[in-house]
Every structure is written in C-alpha cells, then in structure tokens.
Design a protein around this motif. Structure first.
Motif, PDB file in Angstrom:
ATOM      1  N   TYR A 231       0.363  -0.986  -0.091  1.00  0.00           N
ATOM      2  CA  TYR A 231       0.215   0.199   0.151  1.00  0.00           C
ATOM      3  C   TYR A 231       0.586   1.693   0.051  1.00  0.00           C
ATOM      4  O   TYR A 231       0.585   2.508   0.569  1.00  0.00           O
ATOM      5  CB  TYR A 231      -0.611  -0.329   1.088  1.00  0.00           C
ATOM      6  CG  TYR A 231      -1.940  -1.594   1.413  1.00  0.00           C
ATOM      7  CD1 TYR A 231      -2.268  -2.302   0.826  1.00  0.00           C
ATOM      8  CD2 TYR A 231      -1.283  -2.370   2.814  1.00  0.00           C
ATOM      9  CE1 TYR A 231      -2.812  -3.587   0.555  1.00  0.00           C
ATOM     10  CE2 TYR A 231      -2.279  -2.954   3.279  1.00  0.00           C
ATOM     11  CZ  TYR A 231      -3.051  -4.111   2.380  1.00  0.00           C
ATOM     12  OH  TYR A 231      -3.579  -4.950   2.604  1.00  0.00           O
ATOM     13  N   PHE A 292      -6.588   5.302   0.740  1.00  0.00           N
ATOM     14  CA  PHE A 292      -5.812   5.243  -0.421  1.00  0.00           C
ATOM     15  C   PHE A 292      -5.951   5.937  -1.617  1.00  0.00           C
ATOM     16  O   PHE A 292      -4.366   6.415  -2.265  1.00  0.00           O
ATOM     17  CB  PHE A 292      -6.591   3.682  -1.443  1.00  0.00           C
ATOM     18  CG  PHE A 292      -5.405   2.682  -0.320  1.00  0.00           C
ATOM     19  CD1 PHE A 292      -4.578   2.488  -0.242  1.00  0.00           C
ATOM     20  CD2 PHE A 292      -6.381   1.888   0.343  1.00  0.00           C
ATOM     21  CE1 PHE A 292      -4.378   1.078   0.871  1.00  0.00           C
ATOM     22  CE2 PHE A 292      -6.470   0.387   0.623  1.00  0.00           C
ATOM     23  CZ  PHE A 292      -5.387   0.040   1.512  1.00  0.00           C
ATOM     24  N   ARG A 323      -3.059  -0.538   7.615  1.00  0.00           N
ATOM     25  CA  ARG A 323      -3.225   0.012   6.108  1.00  0.00           C
ATOM     26  C   ARG A 323      -1.551   0.368   5.866  1.00  0.00           C
ATOM     27  O   ARG A 323      -0.755   0.641   5.551  1.00  0.00           O
ATOM     28  CB  ARG A 323      -3.613  -0.209   4.907  1.00  0.00           C
ATOM     29  CG  ARG A 323      -5.338  -0.408   4.962  1.00  0.00           C
ATOM     30  CD  ARG A 323      -5.133  -1.961   4.458  1.00  0.00           C
ATOM     31  NE  ARG A 323      -6.330  -2.974   3.969  1.00  0.00           N
ATOM     32  CZ  ARG A 323      -7.018  -3.794   5.164  1.00  0.00           C
ATOM     33  NH1 ARG A 323      -6.816  -3.134   6.633  1.00  0.00           N
ATOM     34  NH2 ARG A 323      -8.075  -3.838   4.656  1.00  0.00           N
TER      35      ARG A 323
END
Ligand code: AMP
Ligand code: MG
Length: 337
Positions: A231, A292, A323
């Motif tokens: 990520y 994101f 994440r």
C-alpha cells in the motif's frame, strides 16, 4: 494490449473477456478487483504477471450466490454459514479448506481457499454472466489499492483487457479476512466488518499477530499477503500516535521538508504544513474510504514525507491502522512515550 474502459451497462462485454481467459478490473464495495476465471489456472496466472504479484500470495474467489461456494470448498461448517448469512453480500472474506477444483495458482499451494460474496451490483452481475472470479486488488503489487477506475488506469493501462468504471468504492479498504480453517477462527486482515461484529455472530475469534505487528525473524505468515510492504506511495509515510495537540505541535516543527500532514478536518486550521484530510476525526468510515486515494494524492503532489495521524485502533479504525502500518513500513512515532 489496449485496455478498454467499459460502463456498468457493458458488463456483457466484460463477461465475454473473462470467458475467453482475459483480465477485467471490476468495481466492488471495498476496492477495485482484478478479475479472472477462478477455475482457469492459466487465466489466473495472468493476474500475477499484470500486477507483479509474488506467486506465493493467494487470491480471493468472488461469488454471486452463496450456493456457488459448494464447488469451491470441501467443508462449509456452521460458523461459516452464520457469517455468510449475516455479512454477505459484503466486505467479509471467509477462508475454508479448498475443493480440488481450485487451481494451485489461486490458493498459492495452500490447502485452503478464500471466498467472498461482494455487495457491488456490477461485480455480482459480472460473476452471474461468467463464473466465480479470482480477484486481488487491481493495483501494481505494493502500491496503494485502487478505489476509482482512474486509479486502476494509472497502474494497469496496457496490462489488462478492460476496466468497468463503477465510480468510487464505498468502503475504501479491502475486505475483512477470517480463517475458519482453524479453531477458534482467526482474523487475518481487518476491514469493513469489525472484530466486535464477528464475535457477536460466532463467539470467540483470535486476531492474528501480523495484523498489528511486523513478522518476527523466521515467523510464517498465516496470510501470505501480510508479509509484504504494501500500500506504499513513493513518499515516505510516518505514522504518528498521540493526542491531536501533540500531533499538531509535532508536524508544525517539520517545516521546509517537502512534507504534508495526513490529518483530520478539525486539525487543518492549526497546521502550517500542506494538509490532506481523512475527514472529520470521529467519522471513521470516511478515513477508510479516503486512505488509499490520499496516499496516491501525496505522490501526485510530489511530497517526500507524509506525517499521518493515527486516530485509533478499534472498530473500522483497526483496518485503517493496519494499512497505514504497512504503508509506513511500520515506522511509527508514539508521542506519548
Ligand atoms: P488482495 O486480494 O490483494 O486484497 O489480497 C488477498 C489477501 O487474502 C492477501 O493478504 C492474501 O494473503 C489473503 N489470502 C487469500 N487466500 C488466503 C488463504 N487461503 N489463506 C490465507 N490468506 C489468504
Ligand atoms: Mg492487494
């Protein structure tokens, strides 16, 4: 290869591509998935090549009706039925012992398979019109997961046959992954369905230590995906724990370093660095939904460092925290210590 962008009214075309053994990026409620026929090993192998994904990282198989799980698994125990009944369609992936129809490419040599029934109408229509679909996130391996068709295009243009543009994803982080191949069931990846919701439904579960901690030397990953740096944008991400006041003071001392603050709406008026906001402090779903795209935005703006505020580790925040830990390569500064 020319990558075609399709609308949600052109799912028939996408289904034809899948049946020919091709690759289609599809919208889901979590993130965009890169789909191929789950029972065609050669088609599935193309997913790994297009993403640059390590072959030892297994894929999730997506179905459109609960009955479709029967040909994919060798057991469908009571707890799995309860979870399916309660959370499908939705952002929950269930790991069970696999049937012998699952190609090795999908399960990466494990004796289990991960299955999910997504909530997004276009994803379900594509499955109905083709077959069960193996689909990891539709990004280049290691980079932030795509939550719009534009993100998929950035990473995958020229590498896949088509993208179905279904707008921005609602949840924004990948599904919760729980293994029912062990007892008690074990949470391998946090997502939109929280540990508390799972315990409410089936009682005791454990949380794999890889959810919040780096793997130790020689330790095996229960979920192979958890061992990779993940990520990550090009910018160096540093995760900051502590109160809002401590965070604001800390980032304001870091001027002139081409850095940005990934913070909450309430922080922005006090911060003198450029801000990218995850939304209001207590609107945790919004943090998940934006994380994101903010990591991608940081690269578009060319920041070299992103100081990301950690707002919590409970509920949906556990998924955001997980994440961010990976995006930062576990670089965490705890201002309370
Ligand atoms: P992605 O589809 O890219 O979001 O990644 C799927 C995640 O599920 C990865 O972290 C995989 O390692 C994990 N996963 C998929 N299948 C299995 C399985 N059979 N056992 C354990 N983890 C799995
Ligand atoms: Mg992924």
């Amino acid at each position: 290869m020319e990558t075609e962008v399709l609308s949600v009214r052109e799912v028939d075309k996408a289904a034809e591509i899948i049946k020919r053994g091709g690759l289609v990026a599809m919208p889901t409620e979590t993130v965009y998935g890169l789909a191929a026929d789950a029972l065609n090993g050669e088609a599935v192998a193309k997913i790994f090549r297009a993403k640059g994904r390590p072959m030892d990282n297994p894929l999730i198989v997506h179905i459109a009706r609960v009955e479709q799980i029967n040909e994919l698994v060798s057991e469908f125990p009571e707890k799995a039925r309860i979870l399916a009944e309660k959370f499908w369609p939705g952002p929950l992936t269930i790991i069970l012992p696999k049937s012998d129809r699952i190609p090795d490419e999908v399960s990466a040599g494990l004796d289990t398979v991960a299955v999910r029934l997504p909530g997004h109408a276009a994803a379900r229509e594509l499955i109905e019109k083709s077959c069960p679909l193996a689909a990891p996130s539709a990004n280049l391996s290691g980079s932030p997961s795509p939550t719009t068709a534009g993100h998929v295009w950035q990473d995958m243009n020229g590498r896949i046959d088509a993208i179905i543009d279904g707008g921005a994803c609602e949840v924004g982080v990948e599904s919760t992954v729980i293994s029912l191949a062990v007892d008690p069931p074990r949470l391998l990846r946090p997502g939109g369905i929280t540990p508390a919701q799972l315990r409410d439904a089936i009682g005791e579960i454990t949380v794999d230590s890889a959810v919040c901690h780096p793997l130790g030397e020689g330790q095996q990953a229960a979920s192979p995906g958890m061992k990779y740096k993940h990520y990550a944008p090009k910018a160096n991400v540093i995760l900051i724990k502590g109160s809002a006041e401590a965070y604001i003071r800390y980032v304001n001392e870091r001027q002139g370093k081409n850095a940005a603050a990934m913070c909450c709406d309430e922080d922005t008026e006090y911060i003198t660095l450029p801000c990218i906001s995850m939304g209001k402090e207590n609107e945790h779903e919004s943090h998940a939904q934006r994380i994101f795209s903010l990591l991608r935005l940081a690269d578009e703006r060319g920041y070299s460092t992103v100081y990301a505020r950690c707002t919590g580790e409970d509920g949906v925040e556990l998924a955001v925290y997980n994440r961010m830990l990976r995006a930062s390569g576990f670089e965490v500064i705890d201002l309370e210590k």
